[in-house]
Design a protein around this motif. Structure first.
Motif, mmCIF file in Angstrom:
data_model
loop_
_atom_site.group_PDB
_atom_site.id
_atom_site.type_symbol
_atom_site.label_atom_id
_atom_site.label_comp_id
_atom_site.label_asym_id
_atom_site.label_seq_id
_atom_site.Cartn_x
_atom_site.Cartn_y
_atom_site.Cartn_z
ATOM 1 N N ALA A 54 -55.702 -31.036 82.976
ATOM 2 C CA ALA A 54 -56.686 -30.308 83.786
ATOM 3 C C ALA A 54 -56.017 -29.224 84.622
ATOM 4 C CB ALA A 54 -57.459 -31.278 84.667
ATOM 5 N N ARG A 55 -54.757 -29.458 85.025
ATOM 6 C CA ARG A 55 -54.108 -28.412 85.825
ATOM 7 C C ARG A 55 -53.261 -27.471 84.979
ATOM 8 N NH1 ARG A 55 -51.013 -33.137 87.772
ATOM 9 N NH2 ARG A 55 -48.927 -32.869 86.926
ATOM 10 N N GLY A 56 -53.174 -27.710 83.685
ATOM 11 C CA GLY A 56 -52.485 -26.767 82.798
ATOM 12 C C GLY A 56 -51.009 -27.037 82.620
ATOM 13 N N ASP A 57 -50.545 -28.210 83.048
ATOM 14 C CA ASP A 57 -49.141 -28.592 82.848
ATOM 15 C C ASP A 57 -48.952 -29.266 81.494
ATOM 16 O OD1 ASP A 57 -47.651 -27.752 85.070
ATOM 17 O OD2 ASP A 57 -48.518 -29.341 86.316
ATOM 18 N N LEU A 58 -47.682 -29.522 81.152
ATOM 19 C CA LEU A 58 -47.391 -30.200 79.888
ATOM 20 C C LEU A 58 -47.396 -31.719 80.072
ATOM 21 C CD1 LEU A 58 -44.506 -28.129 78.248
ATOM 22 C CD2 LEU A 58 -46.978 -27.904 77.948
ATOM 23 N N VAL A 59 -48.000 -32.388 79.141
ATOM 24 C CA VAL A 59 -47.980 -33.851 79.052
ATOM 25 C C VAL A 59 -46.533 -34.249 78.706
ATOM 26 C CG1 VAL A 59 -48.893 -35.735 77.604
ATOM 27 C CG2 VAL A 59 -50.409 -33.898 78.381
ATOM 28 N N PRO A 60 -46.044 -35.423 79.163
ATOM 29 C CA PRO A 60 -44.642 -35.800 78.896
ATOM 30 C C PRO A 60 -44.276 -35.744 77.406
ATOM 31 C CG PRO A 60 -45.621 -37.323 80.471
ATOM 32 C CD PRO A 60 -46.724 -36.414 80.016
ATOM 33 N N ASP A 61 -43.038 -35.292 77.151
ATOM 34 C CA ASP A 61 -42.570 -35.116 75.779
ATOM 35 C C ASP A 61 -42.699 -36.380 74.933
ATOM 36 O OD1 ASP A 61 -41.863 -32.525 76.441
ATOM 37 O OD2 ASP A 61 -39.751 -33.008 76.813
ATOM 38 N N ASP A 62 -42.324 -37.539 75.494
ATOM 39 C CA ASP A 62 -42.342 -38.764 74.678
ATOM 40 C C ASP A 62 -43.764 -39.086 74.195
ATOM 41 O OD1 ASP A 62 -43.033 -39.334 77.309
ATOM 42 O OD2 ASP A 62 -42.274 -41.378 77.250
ATOM 43 N N VAL A 63 -44.753 -38.721 75.006
ATOM 44 C CA VAL A 63 -46.145 -38.982 74.606
ATOM 45 C C VAL A 63 -46.511 -38.147 73.378
ATOM 46 C CG1 VAL A 63 -48.568 -38.745 75.315
ATOM 47 C CG2 VAL A 63 -46.867 -39.617 76.940
ATOM 48 N N VAL A 64 -46.278 -36.825 73.455
ATOM 49 C CA VAL A 64 -46.692 -35.960 72.332
ATOM 50 C C VAL A 64 -45.796 -36.156 71.110
ATOM 51 C CG1 VAL A 64 -47.969 -34.206 73.579
ATOM 52 C CG2 VAL A 64 -45.509 -34.007 73.416
ATOM 53 N N VAL A 65 -44.512 -36.415 71.335
ATOM 54 C CA VAL A 65 -43.613 -36.659 70.197
ATOM 55 C C VAL A 65 -44.064 -37.922 69.458
ATOM 56 C CG1 VAL A 65 -41.243 -37.299 69.563
ATOM 57 C CG2 VAL A 65 -41.630 -35.408 71.151
ATOM 58 N N GLY A 66 -44.450 -38.943 70.219
ATOM 59 C CA GLY A 66 -44.941 -40.191 69.607
ATOM 60 C C GLY A 66 -46.214 -39.958 68.800
ATOM 61 N N ILE A 67 -47.112 -39.160 69.367
ATOM 62 C CA ILE A 67 -48.371 -38.872 68.673
ATOM 63 C C ILE A 67 -48.088 -38.179 67.333
ATOM 64 C CG2 ILE A 67 -50.428 -37.386 68.733
ATOM 65 C CD1 ILE A 67 -50.655 -37.910 71.719
ATOM 66 N N ILE A 68 -47.188 -37.185 67.370
ATOM 67 C CA ILE A 68 -46.888 -36.421 66.152
ATOM 68 C C ILE A 68 -46.124 -37.282 65.139
ATOM 69 C CG2 ILE A 68 -45.438 -34.512 65.286
ATOM 70 C CD1 ILE A 68 -48.166 -33.590 66.324
ATOM 71 N N ALA A 69 -45.207 -38.104 65.620
ATOM 72 C CA ALA A 69 -44.450 -38.960 64.703
ATOM 73 C C ALA A 69 -45.393 -39.882 63.928
ATOM 74 C CB ALA A 69 -43.415 -39.778 65.478
ATOM 75 N N ASP A 70 -46.392 -40.425 64.610
ATOM 76 C CA ASP A 70 -47.345 -41.329 63.955
ATOM 77 C C ASP A 70 -48.301 -40.564 63.037
ATOM 78 O OD1 ASP A 70 -46.235 -43.406 65.335
ATOM 79 O OD2 ASP A 70 -47.833 -43.534 66.847
ATOM 80 N N ARG A 71 -48.871 -39.492 63.573
ATOM 81 C CA ARG A 71 -49.928 -38.784 62.834
ATOM 82 C C ARG A 71 -49.403 -38.185 61.522
ATOM 83 N NH1 ARG A 71 -53.066 -37.424 60.092
ATOM 84 N NH2 ARG A 71 -54.986 -36.218 60.311
ATOM 85 N N THR A 72 -48.148 -37.677 61.549
ATOM 86 C CA THR A 72 -47.604 -37.029 60.351
ATOM 87 C C THR A 72 -47.265 -38.033 59.244
ATOM 88 O OG1 THR A 72 -45.420 -37.040 61.418
ATOM 89 C CG2 THR A 72 -46.682 -34.993 61.532
ATOM 90 N N GLN A 73 -47.307 -39.330 59.578
ATOM 91 C CA GLN A 73 -47.045 -40.364 58.560
ATOM 92 C C GLN A 73 -48.311 -40.763 57.809
ATOM 93 O OE1 GLN A 73 -43.890 -41.075 57.970
ATOM 94 N NE2 GLN A 73 -43.058 -42.528 59.441
ATOM 95 N N GLU A 74 -49.460 -40.279 58.280
ATOM 96 C CA GLU A 74 -50.713 -40.691 57.635
ATOM 97 C C GLU A 74 -50.874 -40.004 56.280
ATOM 98 O OE1 GLU A 74 -54.116 -40.686 60.351
ATOM 99 O OE2 GLU A 74 -52.778 -41.495 61.894
ATOM 100 N N ALA A 75 -51.654 -40.654 55.419
ATOM 101 C CA ALA A 75 -51.749 -40.243 54.013
ATOM 102 C C ALA A 75 -52.171 -38.780 53.841
ATOM 103 C CB ALA A 75 -52.726 -41.158 53.284
ATOM 104 N N ASP A 76 -53.091 -38.313 54.686
ATOM 105 C CA ASP A 76 -53.597 -36.941 54.492
ATOM 106 C C ASP A 76 -52.546 -35.872 54.793
ATOM 107 O OD1 ASP A 76 -53.571 -37.451 57.228
ATOM 108 O OD2 ASP A 76 -55.431 -36.360 57.625
ATOM 109 N N CYS A 77 -51.405 -36.272 55.359
ATOM 110 C CA CYS A 77 -50.348 -35.305 55.670
ATOM 111 C C CYS A 77 -49.335 -35.150 54.533
ATOM 112 C CB CYS A 77 -49.613 -35.710 56.939
ATOM 113 S SG CYS A 77 -50.607 -35.499 58.430
#
Ligand code: ADP
Length: 197
Positions: A54-77
């Motif tokens: 809401a204030r325009g800052d970055l969410v912690p790196d470990d959170v977004v890195v974790g999201i991407i690590a999981d999502r890119t393993q899904e079949a549609d990727c």
């Protein structure tokens, strides 16, 4: 094909990523969209992200890195993906390199959309006015300016990072949307030619 779309808020990377994903059978992965979904669903990640976004800052790196690590393993990727809004700083870029190396994989190209700051501020203020009281909690003028400042400080240096890696393709994001799509397609073909040769 694995691509990154790099560009400031208001540069049109979401729109372009959507067009390119359709044409190339890729999946568009927007960390902003995923985080907004987490906020809406009230998950633990969403609770961490809500105020920060809401204030325009970055969410912690470990959170977004974790999201991407999981999502890119899904079949549609399996056929490839376009990362839209990730990585946003050098630490995230290094984590992505490490993740891909562990999978014996690599990025094909990074498309940087270049847009003048003055044009961005005008677009951003237009978007803030249009959505006043509206859909996105961070589409008010203050948060948008903050996002632009964060982009310059933390995300823009990634152009140099990927230039060094030899995979940066810079596209003029000031042109109209169709012309930008044509430029991106040309930049991707250049990439394919590079591979062949
Ligand atoms: P825009 O590019 O228009 O600023 P996004 O939808 O990409 O918006 O991101 C919205 C917000 O989500 C960001 O301002 C930030 O708080 C959070 N966010 C999205 N991607 C990341 C990321 N890779 N790292 C940290 N925070 C992120």
């Amino acid at each position: 094909m694995k691509l990154i779309f790099l560009g400031p808020p208001g540069a049109g990377k979401g729109t372009q990523a959507e067009r390119i994903q359709t044409a190339h059978g890729l999946v568009q992965l927007s960390t902003g969209d995923m985080l907004r979904a987490a906020v809406a669903a009230g998950t633990e990640t969403g609770q961490v992200a809500k105020e920060i976004m809401a204030r325009g800052d970055l969410v912690p790196d470990d959170v977004v890195v974790g999201i991407i690590a999981d999502r890119t393993q899904e079949a549609d990727c399996a056929n490839g993906y376009i990362l839209d809004g990730f990585p946003r700083n050098v630490a995230q870029a290094e984590a992505l390199d490490k993740m891909l190396a562990e999978r014996s994989d690599k990025l094909d190209a990074v498309i940087e959309l270049k847009v003048d700051d003055s044009a961005l501020l005008a677009r951003i203020e237009g978007r803030a006015a249009e959505t006043e009281g509206g859909a996105r909690a961070d589409d008010n003028a203050d948060a948008l300016k903050k996002r632009l400042a964060v982009y310059h400080e933390q995300t823009a240096p990634l152009a140099g990072y990927y230039k060094n890696a030899g995979i940066l393709r810079t596209v003029d994001g000031m042109k109209d949307m169709d012309a930008v799509t044509v430029e991106i397609e040309a930049a991707l073909e250049l990439k394919e030619t590079d591979n062949a040769g």
